[in-house]
Design an enzyme around this catalytic site. Structure first.
Site, PDB file in Angstrom:
ATOM      1  N   ARG A 326      45.371  34.959  44.660  1.00  0.00           N
ATOM      2  CA  ARG A 326      44.269  35.741  44.189  1.00  0.00           C
ATOM      3  C   ARG A 326      44.948  37.221  44.361  1.00  0.00           C
ATOM      4  O   ARG A 326      45.251  37.660  45.216  1.00  0.00           O
ATOM      5  CB  ARG A 326      43.075  35.716  45.210  1.00  0.00           C
ATOM      6  CG  ARG A 326      42.514  34.336  45.325  1.00  0.00           C
ATOM      7  CD  ARG A 326      41.665  34.246  43.754  1.00  0.00           C
ATOM      8  NE  ARG A 326      40.909  32.948  43.791  1.00  0.00           N
ATOM      9  CZ  ARG A 326      41.336  31.971  43.010  1.00  0.00           C
ATOM     10  NH1 ARG A 326      42.401  31.877  42.622  1.00  0.00           N
ATOM     11  NH2 ARG A 326      40.626  30.748  42.928  1.00  0.00           N
ATOM     12  N   GLU A 355      40.418  41.223  36.682  1.00  0.00           N
ATOM     13  CA  GLU A 355      40.897  40.612  35.301  1.00  0.00           C
ATOM     14  C   GLU A 355      39.759  40.649  34.329  1.00  0.00           C
ATOM     15  O   GLU A 355      38.772  40.094  34.787  1.00  0.00           O
ATOM     16  CB  GLU A 355      41.529  39.262  35.761  1.00  0.00           C
ATOM     17  CG  GLU A 355      42.407  39.072  36.976  1.00  0.00           C
ATOM     18  CD  GLU A 355      42.858  37.895  37.445  1.00  0.00           C
ATOM     19  OE1 GLU A 355      43.979  37.843  37.883  1.00  0.00           O
ATOM     20  OE2 GLU A 355      42.270  36.697  37.145  1.00  0.00           O
ATOM     21  N   HIS A 374      47.499  35.430  34.477  1.00  0.00           N
ATOM     22  CA  HIS A 374      46.835  34.319  35.405  1.00  0.00           C
ATOM     23  C   HIS A 374      46.922  32.924  34.757  1.00  0.00           C
ATOM     24  O   HIS A 374      45.841  32.334  33.953  1.00  0.00           O
ATOM     25  CB  HIS A 374      45.124  34.822  35.328  1.00  0.00           C
ATOM     26  CG  HIS A 374      44.574  33.750  36.454  1.00  0.00           C
ATOM     27  ND1 HIS A 374      43.557  34.428  37.308  1.00  0.00           N
ATOM     28  CD2 HIS A 374      44.731  32.603  36.849  1.00  0.00           C
ATOM     29  CE1 HIS A 374      43.041  33.536  38.204  1.00  0.00           C
ATOM     30  NE2 HIS A 374      43.764  32.381  37.899  1.00  0.00           N
TER      31      HIS A 374
END
Length: 394
Positions: A326, A355, A374
């Site tokens: 994270r 994000e 990601h």
């Protein structure tokens, strides 16, 4: 016996009404999970529910289910829909990242009338409740589901999250509303670990950088048979510290050990499985001894900002930090400063604090920082598992 026979009737009735797959799954679930005394109570509650539904007394029927069966989830609705020859409405609110077109929605489509939206909103918006409408089941990834949305969608009975985390749903309020919230844990242990190792090896071997250099013509014009533009680092014999030794942390540890890397770990709990792949140490010891640091811990108030200026000061000079957990585990301004000073040799991250990444994120302009968008979770195989597990949940 009652529950087994009811399960069989559900299968046959659903097949007669053209909902073979959904009927089979619900009948099997009914027979397997409710074939007890509690199942008999559920049978009575379902009969009451069906009767009151026919009369239009849906509220009282659902209260009977809650009282007798101890839950107001999707199964009673599923039974009534099968017996009535109906199909539940399933709405996917942000399906593009799960399925941009290379896998199939068929596992979910078999369970009801499926509507898929590529994107809806990543912020609270009236469009969310408009698209849910009168659907019984919604499927989300990052679309937020707030109490206001649940209140505005009275037919909603289940929220299926296409991910491990479900912080986008107010789960406590969903429980109050007897709305099931389902997630998909454990679908991508190996591929997230694979990504973590890939990030480390890119920082150490600089494969991508030198590939771009060759394609730019620099090897063609070189006077030597080989060259390297950045220091190359051998991982064998080094020490890796893993913060968070759960499933993914242990998978990463096993690969590191195969590369002849000494593995130490810090975790809130110590397990026999963890002891088999790493030596547990205090966090300060991990910072002081590690050549490579991997962040595989969950984001909690205790771990938010666990890598900050003070933590970095306790690390070895030239440490490499890998994070595909994270983004909020790292204070990005502090890491950027450490990269500029050389205290941290490389950072390789697949996640950031906000994000999509914002233009003013300090890591974008920091030297020796590898950033991926990601994607650690996103192999095709993992996304197919997410799809199937989500269908099984529903």
């Amino acid at each position: 016996i009652i529950c087994s026979m009811t399960g069989l009737v559900l299968v046959l009735t659903g097949a007669w009404n053209g909902d073979t797959a959904g009927a089979a799954m619900t009948g099997a679930a009914f027979t397997s999970f409710y074939g007890t005394v509690g199942g008999a109570l559920l049978t009575v509650s379902l009969a009451l529910f069906a009767f009151t539904t026919i009369l239009g007394w849906n509220y009282y029927g659902e209260r009977a289910v809650v009282y007798l069966a101890g839950r107001g989830g999707i199964l009673p609705y599923r039974v009534v829909f099968i017996v009535g020859g109906l199909r539940m409405k399933i709405v996917v609110l942000d399906g593009y990242t799960e399925n941009p077109g290379d896998i199939s929605w068929a596992p979910l489509a078999a369970l009801g009338d499926l509507t898929v939206y590529d994107r809806t909103s990543y912020d609270e918006s009236p469009r969310i409740r408009e698209r849910i409408g009168d659907a019984e089941i919604i499927v989300i990834n990052k679309t937020p589901i707030s109490p206001a949305t649940m209140d505005a969608c009275p037919n909603l009975r289940a929220v299926a999250v296409l991910a491990t985390g479900y912080n986008t749903v107010d789960a406590a309020y969903a429980r109050e509303k007897n709305i099931d919230v389902m997630n998909v844990p454990g679908y991508g242990t190996d591929n997230v670990s694979q990504n973590a190792i890939a990030l480390l090896l890119e920082a150490c071997s600089q494969v991508g950088h030198h590939d771009r250099s060759v394609h730019a013509g620099e090897w063609t014009s070189s006077i030597d048979f080989c060259y390297w533009q950045r220091p190359l680092i051998e991982v064998s014999g080094k020490t890796a510290g893993i913060i968070g030794l759960g499933r993914i942390g242990r998978a990463t540890a096993r690969v590191l050990r195969a590369l002849n890397v000494n593995v130490i770990a810090y975790s809130r709990t110590e397990t026999d499985e963890g002891c088999a792949v790493a030596d547990y140490v205090p966090l300060d010891t991990l910072f002081a001894r590690s050549d490579f640091i991997f962040l595989h811990c969950p984001l909690t108030p205790a771990t938010e900002g666990i890598v900050d200026a003070a933590a970095i000061a306790r690390m070895k000079d030239g440490v490499i930090i890998v994070n595909n957990g994270r983004g909020q585990l790292i204070v990005e301004q502090d890491l950027a400063a450490a990269l500029r000073s050389g205290k941290v040799a490389w950072a390789a991250v697949d996640v950031v604090s906000a994000e999509p990444i914002t233009a003013d994120n300090p890591l974008l302009n920091a030297p020796h920082c590898i950033i991926n968008p990601h994607i650690a979770w996103a192999t095709k195989e993992a996304r197919e598992r997410i799809m199937q597990i989500t269908a099984d949940n529903v």
